[in-house]
Write an enzyme that holds these catalytic residues in place. Structure first.
Site, PDB file in Angstrom:
ATOM      1  CB  CYS A  48       4.328  13.731 -24.719  1.00 37.83           C
ATOM      2  SG  CYS A  48       3.906  13.009 -25.708  1.00 37.83           S
ATOM      3  CG  ASP A  50       2.568  16.734 -28.502  1.00 34.43           C
ATOM      4  OD1 ASP A  50       2.948  17.379 -28.933  1.00 34.43           O
ATOM      5  OD2 ASP A  50       1.854  15.961 -28.965  1.00 34.43           O
ATOM      6  CG  HIS A 104      -0.681  16.150 -23.594  1.00 38.86           C
ATOM      7  ND1 HIS A 104      -0.520  16.461 -25.239  1.00 38.86           N
ATOM      8  CD2 HIS A 104       1.504  15.348 -24.422  1.00 38.86           C
ATOM      9  CE1 HIS A 104       0.339  15.131 -26.230  1.00 38.86           C
ATOM     10  NE2 HIS A 104       1.162  15.387 -25.662  1.00 38.86           N
ATOM     11  CB  CYS A 107      -0.965  11.541 -25.649  1.00 39.86           C
ATOM     12  SG  CYS A 107       0.391  11.784 -25.655  1.00 39.86           S
TER      13      CYS A 107
HETATM   14 CO    CO Z   1       2.328  13.264 -26.114  1.00 47.07          CO
END
Ligand code: CO
Length: 218
Positions: A48, A50, A104, A107
């Site tokens: 991701c 992130d 994760h 998310c």
């Molecule tokens: Co995420």
């Protein structure tokens, strides 16, 4: 805001860059001369975007050791030429042996899909996560707790992306030519930093179909 002021935002990064160079070359004087001509990663990481889930740091790999593709909610969509190009390059040129999908918990992309949140252009991307949600709705609707349901959807999304990768013509062709490639699914916890194996590892087409059915019947 004048450009000069904004440039100051970068100064911290340049300073840290010089500190990092000093540190790595003190520990290993040949560091840059060794990496400059080639990269030789064994892993392709699909994670991701992130900012709390950086690939190298989490698994303690140095530059050169992991090839990375990141997007919202670690998706592999069959019409996404960005992801497909990364996968093909990793398999055909770099000969990576392991592809790891790393989801994760918590998310935001998955949460947006679950809550039907409107974001903007990303709604079209998130639609693919909603498809995963709808596909597994029979299981998900029985999970009463919102957090637990979100966490389960994060896991199921990883599983679906493992399948998507295995079904690309790139992986199918590589497997049929006997190339040694495993696709793994893992999930990372922001709470404690632990990366967990979702036990989805597949190394050929038969295994892909079998593991998928097994994991869903649990
Ligand atoms: Co995420």
């Amino acid at each position: 805001m004048p450009a000069n002021n904004k440039k100051q935002d970068l100064e911290r990064l340049f300073k840290q860059n010089r500190t990092w160079i000093k540190k790595v070359t003190e520990e290993d004087p040949d560091y840059f001369s060794r990496l400059v001509d080639q990269q030789n990663p064994e892993y392709l990481w699909i994670g991701c975007s992130d900012s709390r889930v950086p690939a190298n740091q989490i698994v303690g790999l140095k530059p050169g050791e992991v090839f990375v593709h990141r997007n919202i909610a670690n998706m592999v969509v069959h019409t996404d030429f960005n992801a497909l190009s990364v996968i093909q390059f990793a398999i055909d040129r770099l000969k990576v042996k392991n592809i790891i999908v790393v989801g994760h918990y918590g998310c935001s992309g998955i949460e947006a899909a679950m809550n039907n949140a409107r974001i903007g252009i990303a709604d079209n991307w998130i639609r693919h996560i909603k498809d995963v949600h709808d596909k597994h709705n029979r299981e998900l609707k029985h999970i009463q707790d919102d957090h637990a349901r979100l966490d389960r959807l994060c896991e199921l999304n990883v599983l679906e992306q493992v399948v998507n990768i295995g079904q690309t013509n790139i992986v199918q062709d590589a497997w049929s030519m006997g190339q040694d490639i495993a696709i793994h699914g893992c999930i990372y916890s922001l709470r404690d930093g632990v990366l967990r194996d979702l036990d989805t590892t597949v190394t050929d087409t038969n295994e892909l179909n079998q593991r998928y059915q097994q994991l869903l019947s649990k």
